[in-house]
Design a protein around this motif. Structure first.
Motif, mmCIF file in Angstrom:
data_model
loop_
_atom_site.group_PDB
_atom_site.id
_atom_site.type_symbol
_atom_site.label_atom_id
_atom_site.label_comp_id
_atom_site.label_asym_id
_atom_site.label_seq_id
_atom_site.Cartn_x
_atom_site.Cartn_y
_atom_site.Cartn_z
ATOM 1 N N ASP A 17 25.291 -24.045 -34.095
ATOM 2 C CA ASP A 17 26.301 -23.770 -33.073
ATOM 3 C C ASP A 17 27.254 -24.963 -32.959
ATOM 4 O O ASP A 17 28.473 -24.791 -32.895
ATOM 5 C CB ASP A 17 25.596 -23.522 -31.735
ATOM 6 C CG ASP A 17 26.396 -22.597 -30.846
ATOM 7 O OD1 ASP A 17 27.355 -21.993 -31.344
ATOM 8 O OD2 ASP A 17 26.060 -22.492 -29.657
ATOM 9 N N GLN A 66 16.384 -5.855 -31.054
ATOM 10 C CA GLN A 66 17.532 -6.475 -30.378
ATOM 11 C C GLN A 66 18.078 -7.658 -31.188
ATOM 12 O O GLN A 66 19.279 -7.893 -31.211
ATOM 13 C CB GLN A 66 17.069 -6.980 -29.018
ATOM 14 C CG GLN A 66 18.103 -6.816 -27.931
ATOM 15 C CD GLN A 66 17.517 -7.238 -26.599
ATOM 16 O OE1 GLN A 66 16.393 -6.871 -26.262
ATOM 17 N NE2 GLN A 66 18.264 -8.010 -25.850
ATOM 18 N N ASN A 110 13.252 -19.083 -26.349
ATOM 19 C CA ASN A 110 11.843 -19.283 -26.723
ATOM 20 C C ASN A 110 11.188 -17.970 -27.158
ATOM 21 O O ASN A 110 10.379 -17.950 -28.073
ATOM 22 C CB ASN A 110 11.060 -19.957 -25.586
ATOM 23 C CG ASN A 110 11.099 -19.170 -24.315
ATOM 24 O OD1 ASN A 110 12.049 -18.419 -24.082
ATOM 25 N ND2 ASN A 110 10.102 -19.314 -23.478
ATOM 26 N N HIS A 111 11.568 -16.857 -26.532
ATOM 27 C CA HIS A 111 11.020 -15.558 -26.954
ATOM 28 C C HIS A 111 11.514 -15.225 -28.360
ATOM 29 O O HIS A 111 10.746 -14.776 -29.214
ATOM 30 C CB HIS A 111 11.459 -14.445 -25.996
ATOM 31 C CG HIS A 111 10.910 -14.606 -24.607
ATOM 32 N ND1 HIS A 111 11.483 -14.012 -23.520
ATOM 33 C CD2 HIS A 111 9.848 -15.295 -24.139
ATOM 34 C CE1 HIS A 111 10.797 -14.337 -22.438
ATOM 35 N NE2 HIS A 111 9.810 -15.119 -22.795
ATOM 36 N N ALA A 150 15.948 -14.569 -24.474
ATOM 37 C CA ALA A 150 15.633 -15.972 -24.144
ATOM 38 C C ALA A 150 15.245 -16.708 -25.432
ATOM 39 O O ALA A 150 14.445 -16.194 -26.217
ATOM 40 C CB ALA A 150 14.491 -16.018 -23.147
ATOM 41 N N ARG A 161 9.972 -17.552 -31.107
ATOM 42 C CA ARG A 161 8.542 -17.305 -31.348
ATOM 43 C C ARG A 161 8.299 -15.935 -31.974
ATOM 44 O O ARG A 161 7.238 -15.679 -32.534
ATOM 45 C CB ARG A 161 7.746 -17.452 -30.058
ATOM 46 C CG ARG A 161 7.509 -18.922 -29.731
ATOM 47 C CD ARG A 161 6.834 -19.129 -28.414
ATOM 48 N NE ARG A 161 6.716 -20.540 -28.108
ATOM 49 C CZ ARG A 161 5.566 -21.205 -28.092
ATOM 50 N NH1 ARG A 161 4.447 -20.592 -28.359
ATOM 51 N NH2 ARG A 161 5.545 -22.486 -27.801
ATOM 52 N N ILE A 166 11.931 -6.691 -29.133
ATOM 53 C CA ILE A 166 12.678 -7.932 -29.372
ATOM 54 C C ILE A 166 13.329 -7.899 -30.747
ATOM 55 O O ILE A 166 14.508 -8.253 -30.904
ATOM 56 C CB ILE A 166 11.748 -9.161 -29.251
ATOM 57 C CG1 ILE A 166 11.204 -9.255 -27.827
ATOM 58 C CG2 ILE A 166 12.483 -10.440 -29.618
ATOM 59 C CD1 ILE A 166 10.191 -10.358 -27.612
ATOM 60 N N LYS A 175 22.519 -17.546 -31.029
ATOM 61 C CA LYS A 175 23.850 -17.949 -30.541
ATOM 62 C C LYS A 175 24.288 -17.057 -29.373
ATOM 63 O O LYS A 175 24.838 -17.530 -28.383
ATOM 64 C CB LYS A 175 24.859 -17.830 -31.679
ATOM 65 C CG LYS A 175 26.263 -18.256 -31.286
ATOM 66 C CD LYS A 175 27.287 -17.604 -32.180
ATOM 67 C CE LYS A 175 28.676 -17.900 -31.676
ATOM 68 N NZ LYS A 175 29.625 -16.871 -32.064
ATOM 69 N N GLU A 176 24.007 -15.771 -29.509
ATOM 70 C CA GLU A 176 24.446 -14.812 -28.487
ATOM 71 C C GLU A 176 23.631 -14.899 -27.196
ATOM 72 O O GLU A 176 24.039 -14.392 -26.166
ATOM 73 C CB GLU A 176 24.324 -13.391 -29.035
ATOM 74 C CG GLU A 176 25.414 -13.018 -30.008
ATOM 75 C CD GLU A 176 26.774 -12.989 -29.356
ATOM 76 O OE1 GLU A 176 26.939 -12.319 -28.334
ATOM 77 O OE2 GLU A 176 27.688 -13.655 -29.885
ATOM 78 N N ARG A 177 22.469 -15.537 -27.279
ATOM 79 C CA ARG A 177 21.554 -15.617 -26.140
ATOM 80 C C ARG A 177 21.178 -14.215 -25.637
ATOM 81 O O ARG A 177 20.977 -14.008 -24.437
ATOM 82 C CB ARG A 177 22.172 -16.403 -24.983
ATOM 83 C CG ARG A 177 22.395 -17.852 -25.278
ATOM 84 C CD ARG A 177 21.050 -18.605 -25.250
ATOM 85 N NE ARG A 177 21.237 -20.040 -25.285
ATOM 86 C CZ ARG A 177 21.367 -20.778 -26.376
ATOM 87 N NH1 ARG A 177 21.339 -20.181 -27.566
ATOM 88 N NH2 ARG A 177 21.508 -22.079 -26.314
ATOM 89 N N ALA A 178 21.106 -13.254 -26.561
ATOM 90 C CA ALA A 178 20.744 -11.894 -26.170
ATOM 91 C C ALA A 178 19.312 -11.848 -25.649
ATOM 92 O O ALA A 178 18.956 -11.006 -24.842
ATOM 93 C CB ALA A 178 20.893 -10.965 -27.367
#
Lengths: 452, 235
Positions: free
Chosen positions: A267, A320, A370-371, A368, A374, A317, A363-366
């Protein structure tokens, strides 16, 4: 972010020593078994190759309870008379301090770099404390390019078993190479040489308390050196043999820290890597030789199971994070495995897209971070399983060629990454051939001669 | 007979006239207020959409992750949420102002109750919203952790976490609004007690099986010290 000051004990030691040309840093946490050997190798290396320089060996410890500090301070350096070609003019200091801040390798490095800056060191080398294969020559190979040839960053180059270093081989090396256009083969190797100039740059940054503080430090150092145009080279160190990692350490946490650091820096340096196409080799110093390697056992079934279950349970997840086409391919692969099939292959092209999709999702933070990070673990294990199956009968040269193919797939997929990154239409792949890539950036290589 | 009929009709007309004179103007006034408020609300919603779109607020909130706190799929846009909240808020205000025109005991009571309850309702809404976000976040954390630790039924564990946290949020909200607090508290205690009991049973069974396998394996052969290294040694 507030700067963490040098601990009082370290500051007093720096005031006492005043100046040093070389600083060698050894981060540690409960490594009393191996650190003595590492300190001896550092001492022998300094005495043999840099007798005219003042040097300090700094052990930056994470609060060991097993006598690591005593092992460092008590390591007897008897090899001098075996190794010396000339009498050392200056003795090296030896220090051991606990570091402050977030527990992790990155925080340990920060204390080493702070000491190096305080002592106005021209060069600094960092080596892991669990090394069993370190020799005095490593010190020469990590420091000489900086002191004698004007390089700023020396990355290690090792021979490793084909199943060792798979985070490097399957994610970090191909991605870093395709992004920044330099073929640094071990970007998270663990042993590095750094110039005083680059240390200043590292310490001016304010992201020391992120994943950088832990396992992210290696890729953080390498990426900054490459992306900000510092002179980078590699040194061949032979084989890397080290203690097995703590079995309790969490693979997904490690992946999160390393991959999270790569994505975070993507980023930051996006303006730079967008313009890069293809890749160029990086200067490699040191005499290359073949070495015997410790075999790394793998549990294929467990990896495949982790993938199948992960795809089933993390579908929300993954759907997405991944592009629809990529997700469909991954899901169908998992479905085939779930229905009993044992032959599967995650193609290079698909793997490159998976990694790039995750980078875009980060980058999009769609999801969290850490989720998201992982959730890479089951897919990573599938890729490793696929790689293991494919290279079962291959020798090291063939495996290296196979990794080269993967890197080229990442380079080919870069237009997809850029398009996805910008949320633009995905460009046609027609007309793009491996050989047809534009030349990469100037690798900033200058002198190829490193006087010894 | 005719005069009686005339008197009745007259009475009806008088009452109608009285009602018309008494209630029609306020009704008209209320209608006018409502229509004006509706127009203002529509205009406010339109302006908010335009302003936030111009400011690319949605993009900003999505990038910072705030939009996903409200809806995990990210389909619900923050711009829409703000604009719709303002729209319905204005509309509700219009209705209340319109009602107050009648100046009757009932309408005054409704308005007063609403004004008194509104801050409490807002706080309760915030508690529920925070609970929903927290349950989503922690549920997902549990899911990812359980998958990576290879635990059985990770989805159920995640769902359990979500339900428990959402239930806590509901209990806190009920307590705050002073609404059937004992019912919710009792249900919550039963739920948590049940969950703890279930987890204990699962742990007991799991550990029993695990211990059995461990003893069997130990008896058969000593495991190689590096057997499981591969998964953890990839740097």
């Amino acid at each position: 972010m507030a700067q963490i000051p040098l601990p009082e004990e370290a500051r007093r030691a720096a005031e006492f020593i005043r100046r040093a040309d070389i600083v060698i840093g050894i981060p540690s946490y409960n490594n009393s078994r191996t650190i003595g050997h590492v300190v001896q190798a550092c001492y022998a290396g300094l005495a043999k190759y840099f007798p005219q320089f003042t040097a300090v060996v700094v052990n930056s410890d994470g609060g060991s309870k097993d006598g690591t500090k005593e092992a460092v301070l008590g390591a007897r350096v008897e090899d001098r008379h075996l190794l010396l070609l000339s009498t050392p003019l200056l003795a090296a200091h030896r220090l051991s301090f606990p570091y402050h801040g977030v527990p992790g390798k990155g925080s340990a490095f920060r204390l080493v770099f702070q000491m190096a800056r305080e002592l106005e060191a021209k060069a600094c080398a960092v080596v892991d404390s669990d090394l069993r294969s370190i020799t005095p020559e490593w010190i020469d190979l990590l420091l000489r390019p900086i002191l004698s040839a004007g390089y700023d960053f020396v990355a290690p180059y090792y021979h490793r078993h084909k199943y060792d270093g798979t985070i490097t081989n399957s994610i970090v090396y191909p991605l870093t190479r395709s992004l920044y256009g330099l073929r640094v083969r071990q970007p998270i190797g663990g042993e590095f040489g750094v110039s005083g100039r680059l240390i200043d740059r590292y310490l001016r940054r304010d992201d020391w308390e992120t994943d950088t503080a832990r396992f992210g430090i290696d890729i953080w150092m390498t990426t900054i050196a490459i992306a900000e145009g510092f002179r980078v080279c590699q040194s061949f160190l032979g084989a890397k043999l080290h203690d097995a990692k703590d079995p309790a350490s969490d693979l997904s946490a490690m992946l999160q820290q390393v991959v999270g650091s790569v994505f975070m820096l993507m980023d930051e340096y996006q303006d730079g890597w967008r313009k890069v196409t293809g890749s160029q080799p990086v200067e490699l110093f040191g005499f290359r030789f073949d070495v015997g390697l410790e075999p790394v056992p793998v549990n294929l079934d467990r990896m495949i199971q982790a993938f199948v279950h992960g795809c089933r349970d993390l579908s929300e997840i993954l759907a997405q994070a991944l592009a629809p086409e990529t997700y469909r391919e991954v899901a169908s692969l998992a479905q085939r495995l779930a229905s009993g099939s044992r032959s599967f292959n995650i193609e290079d092209r698909l793997w490159a897209r998976i990694v790039e999709d995750f980078a875009c999702a980060y980058k999009e933070r769609a999801i969290a971070p850490n989720h998201l990070l992982r959730s890479v673990t089951p897919l990573y294990l599938a890729r490793v399983a696929s790689f293991v199956q494919e290279t079962e009968t291959m020798g090291s040269a063939e495996v290296e060629a196979r990794i080269e193919e993967l890197c080229l797939a990442f380079e080919e997929a870069k237009p997809y990454l850029i398009a996805h990154w910008d949320r633009l239409a995905i460009p046609s792949r027609a007309g793009r051939k491996r050989g047809a890539m534009a030349p990469g950036p100037d690798p900033r290589a200058a002198s190829r001669e490193v006087p010894s | 007979m005719i005069s009686t009929f005339e008197q009745i009709l007259q009475g009806v007309f008088q009452r109608l006239q009285y009602h018309l004179v008494t209630f029609l103007p306020p009704l008209l006034a209320a209608l006018i207020i409502f229509v004006i408020t509706l127009v203002i609300a529509l205009a406010a919603r339109w302006v908010l959409y335009k302003i936030f779109k111009g400011l690319t607020l949605d993009q900003f909130l999505r990038r910072t992750g705030v939009a996903y706190m409200i809806d995990s799929s990210g389909r619900l846009r923050a711009t829409r949420l703000v604009a719709e909240t303002v729209y319905w808020g204005l509309l509700l205000t219009g209705v209340l102002v319109g009602l107050s025109v009648f100046n009757s005991d009932l309408t005054t009571q409704i308005t007063q109750s609403f004004v008194f309850l509104l801050p409490k309702l807002v706080v309760a809404g915030i508690i529920l919203l925070a609970g929903a976000w927290l349950s989503q976040y922690l549920g997902r954390s549990m899911l990812v952790w359980a998958v990576n630790e290879n635990l059985p039924a990770p989805r159920r564990l995640a769902a359990l976490v979500r339900v428990v946290i959402m239930f806590v949020a509901v209990v806190v909200t009920a307590e705050y609004l002073d609404f059937a607090r004992n019912v919710f508290l009792a249900a919550f205690i039963i739920l948590v007690g049940g969950a703890v009991f279930g987890v204990s049973l699962a742990l007991g069974r799991g550990m029993g099986g695990g211990m059995h396998r461990f003893i069997e394996e130990k008896r058969e052969t000593e495991p190689a010290p590096t057997a499981e290294r591969s998964l953890w040694d990839h740097l």
